[in-house]
Design an enzyme around this catalytic site. Structure first.
Site, PDB file in Angstrom:
ATOM      1  N   TYR A   9      -9.088   3.206  22.779  1.00 23.99           N
ATOM      2  CA  TYR A   9      -7.785   3.764  22.406  1.00 23.99           C
ATOM      3  C   TYR A   9      -8.012   4.899  21.420  1.00 23.99           C
ATOM      4  O   TYR A   9      -8.787   4.757  20.473  1.00 23.99           O
ATOM      5  CB  TYR A   9      -6.921   2.672  21.753  1.00 23.99           C
ATOM      6  CG  TYR A   9      -5.565   3.157  21.297  1.00 23.99           C
ATOM      7  CD1 TYR A   9      -4.569   3.448  22.221  1.00 23.99           C
ATOM      8  CD2 TYR A   9      -5.277   3.319  19.949  1.00 23.99           C
ATOM      9  CE1 TYR A   9      -3.322   3.900  21.803  1.00 23.99           C
ATOM     10  CE2 TYR A   9      -4.034   3.765  19.518  1.00 23.99           C
ATOM     11  CZ  TYR A   9      -3.056   4.054  20.451  1.00 23.99           C
ATOM     12  OH  TYR A   9      -1.815   4.489  20.032  1.00 23.99           O
TER      13      TYR A   9
ATOM     14  N   ASP B  45     -14.466   9.561  17.565  1.00 20.47           N
ATOM     15  CA  ASP B  45     -13.228   9.013  17.033  1.00 20.47           C
ATOM     16  C   ASP B  45     -13.624   7.902  16.074  1.00 20.47           C
ATOM     17  O   ASP B  45     -13.964   6.797  16.482  1.00 20.47           O
ATOM     18  CB  ASP B  45     -12.346   8.480  18.172  1.00 20.47           C
ATOM     19  CG  ASP B  45     -11.065   7.849  17.641  1.00 20.47           C
ATOM     20  OD1 ASP B  45     -10.979   7.601  16.419  1.00 20.47           O
ATOM     21  OD2 ASP B  45     -10.157   7.591  18.452  1.00 20.47           O
TER      22      ASP B  45
ATOM     23  N   LYS C 182      -6.715   5.831   9.157  1.00 20.27           N
ATOM     24  CA  LYS C 182      -6.730   4.454   8.624  1.00 20.27           C
ATOM     25  C   LYS C 182      -7.278   4.341   7.201  1.00 20.27           C
ATOM     26  O   LYS C 182      -6.591   4.702   6.258  1.00 20.27           O
ATOM     27  CB  LYS C 182      -7.491   3.535   9.593  1.00 20.27           C
ATOM     28  CG  LYS C 182      -6.775   3.494  10.970  1.00 20.27           C
ATOM     29  CD  LYS C 182      -7.025   2.237  11.730  1.00 20.27           C
ATOM     30  CE  LYS C 182      -6.477   2.329  13.136  1.00 20.27           C
ATOM     31  NZ  LYS C 182      -5.628   1.270  13.565  1.00 20.27           N
TER      32      LYS C 182
HETATM   33  N1  PMP Z   1      -8.247   6.187  17.378  1.00 23.07           N
HETATM   34  C1  PMP Z   1      -8.589   4.916  17.208  1.00 23.07           C
HETATM   35  C2  PMP Z   1     -10.002   4.495  17.459  1.00 23.07           C
HETATM   36  C3  PMP Z   1      -7.631   3.983  16.791  1.00 23.07           C
HETATM   37  O1  PMP Z   1      -7.979   2.706  16.650  1.00 23.07           O
HETATM   38  C4  PMP Z   1      -6.314   4.422  16.535  1.00 23.07           C
HETATM   39  C5  PMP Z   1      -5.224   3.465  16.088  1.00 23.07           C
HETATM   40  N2  PMP Z   1      -5.415   2.143  16.315  1.00 23.07           N
HETATM   41  C6  PMP Z   1      -6.014   5.769  16.727  1.00 23.07           C
HETATM   42  C7  PMP Z   1      -7.001   6.632  17.140  1.00 23.07           C
HETATM   43  C8  PMP Z   1      -4.639   6.291  16.459  1.00 23.07           C
HETATM   44  O2  PMP Z   1      -4.373   6.272  15.096  1.00 23.07           O
HETATM   45  P1  PMP Z   1      -2.861   6.263  14.551  1.00 23.07           P
HETATM   46  O3  PMP Z   1      -2.289   4.943  14.927  1.00 23.07           O
HETATM   47  O4  PMP Z   1      -3.029   6.456  13.074  1.00 23.07           O
HETATM   48  O5  PMP Z   1      -2.165   7.398  15.196  1.00 23.07           O
END
Ligand code: PMP
Length: 432
Positions: free
Chosen positions: A145, A240, A268
């Site tokens: 994701y 990511d 995060k």
């Molecule tokens: N990339 C990863 C690996 C994530 O785990 C997440 C959120 N769980 C995101 C991107 C998206 O981040 P946000 O919810 O802050 O938009």
């Protein structure tokens, strides 16, 4: 345990907020439905719901709360920001300070830019990679994701490396057809994809340690091979690290595996619990971004003083001696306890763990990619989740999520959690 007030609030929420929740992962759809618990306050490793039930928290808000709830050092930084203005629309000293902290911790970040969420950060790295290479396609790994923008709400079609199909209504098939999806840890499939589409690929998007179908580490050498093959094809590697930055070490997965991408997206933990995203990487690539270059990215809230102050304070806590060693020690203790109780009660599980993050999968022997995680037993997890909730242990309501430890969890919390696991497994064993 009573959930009367949570249930009442959920009925009210359903009338006003779509699905009753502001992010679908908060609904209890995958764990038998019903009202999610509504939290009232958090402190350290605990929180209390609106019915005054107390929980040991392993959700950590899906990762960011690595220093526990309401950490005094972060609370002080946020309080200061609240009294001196939370948003100016001008640059501030804090942005410089925080950018330098990130660069020192993650050397591949020659230049950075702050924004407001992981989604924004990843979305922009893709735009910048397309601007830099003049190419359109991206490769991602199945089950990972990367946020909720169109280009990454795409999953694999049939076959080991395929052009994607939309994973959400509203994502144009034309967008999905620019995305190639291959299984994680499968270098053969990755090579097939590059052989077929390599000269059209702008970037390969990688979670260097997967966090979104549980905690899944790359095979030895996998990241190095991805780097080498991607660069040979003239494309960029984007990590990511929205989950992984500062989760397993003071820095990123790049130090753990000794490999550097061209660009990195974060979020995060680096916000200390406030909204944040950040991306950065090689200077020549980052200089594609406006106002220096032709790739546009902006944000009213970007680099706001409150998020900067909270992020700096959070990293200051994490930089203290021994933080990650302690997370690892407690994580190991928890993992061993869960295994021991599973053996005693004949519950078939696999645990993937790295430092203070772990995932318990039911009914499977190993998890190295999404297909294996997907095959784990969701019904057994749902039962376990509900039993643990009633034991006062708050987990994410999904078989794919990690349990996250914080700097505030103590040995006694781990012991109490293992006792709760034991009682939950004993209950589950009755219906085996
Ligand atoms: N990339 C990863 C690996 C994530 O785990 C997440 C959120 N769980 C995101 C991107 C998206 O981040 P946000 O919810 O802050 O938009």
């Amino acid at each position: 345990m009573k959930f009367t007030n949570s249930e009442k609030l959920h009925q009210e929420a359903l009338q006003h907020i779509v699905g009753g929740v502001n992010s679908p992962s908060r609904a209890y759809k995958a764990v038998g439905g019903g009202s999610p618990v509504y939290m009232e306050r958090g402190q350290g490793a605990y929180f209390w719901d609106v019915d005054d039930n107390k929980y040991i928290d392993y959700l950590a808000a899906y990762g960011p709360i690595i220093t526990g709830h309401a950490h005094p050092h972060i609370a002080k930084a946020i309080a200061h920001a609240a009294t001196t203005g939370v948003l100016y629309g001008t640059p501030t000293r804090l942005e410089n300070e925080f950018a330098q902290m990130l660069k020192e911790a993650i050397p591949s970040l020659e230049k950075v830019r702050f924004n407001n969420s992981g989604t924004e950060a990843v979305m922009t790295t893709i735009r910048v990679a397309r601007a830099y290479t003049g190419r359109t396609k991206i490769i991602k790994f199945a089950g990972c994701y990367h946020g909720h923008f169109d280009a990454v709400l795409v999953e694999a079609g049939s076959g080991p490396s395929t052009l994607g199909t939309p994973d959400s209504a509203g994502v144009p098939t034309s967008t999905a057809s620019d995305v190639i999806t291959v299984p994680f840890n499968d270098i053969g499939a990755f090579k097939v994809a590059l052989d077929k589409w390599g000269d059209e690929v702008a970037a390969v998007l990688v979670e260097p340690i997967v966090g979104n179908f549980g905690i899944v580490e790359p095979f030895k050498g996998f990241l190095q091979e991805v780097n080498e093959l991607t660069h040979r094809a003239g494309a960029l590697v984007i990590y990511d690290e929205v989950i992984t930055a500062f989760r397993f070490t003071y820095g990123s997965a790049q130090q753990i595996y000794g490999v550097e991408p061209d660009m990195t997206a974060m979020g995060k933990i680096i916000g200390g619990g406030l909204p944040i995203g950040a991306y950065g990487g090689r200077k020549d690539i980052m200089e594609q971004v406006a106002p220096l270059g032709p790739a546009y990215q902006a944000g009213t809230m970007s680099g706001n003083p409150a998020s900067m102050a909270a992020g700096i304070a959070c990293l200051e806590v994490l930089k203290e001696e021994g933080v990650y060693e302690e997370l690892d020690r407690l994580g190991k203790r928890l993992e061993e306890g869960i295994h021991e109780k599973a053996r005693e009660h004949g519950i078939h599980i696999t645990v993937n763990r790295l430092c203070g993050a772990l995932t318990v999968y039911f009914g499977v022997d190993q998890i190295t990619n999404y297909a294996e995680a997907d095959a784990s037993d969701g019904e057994a997890f749902a039962k376990f989740f509900q039993l643990m909730l009633r034991e006062g242990i708050n987990l994410a309501p999904s078989k794919y999520e990690a349990w996250f430890l914080t700097t505030e969890h103590k040995d006694s919390d781990i012991e109490n959690t293992i006792d709760a696991v034991e009682r939950s497994f004993a209950e589950m064993a009755k219906t085996l």
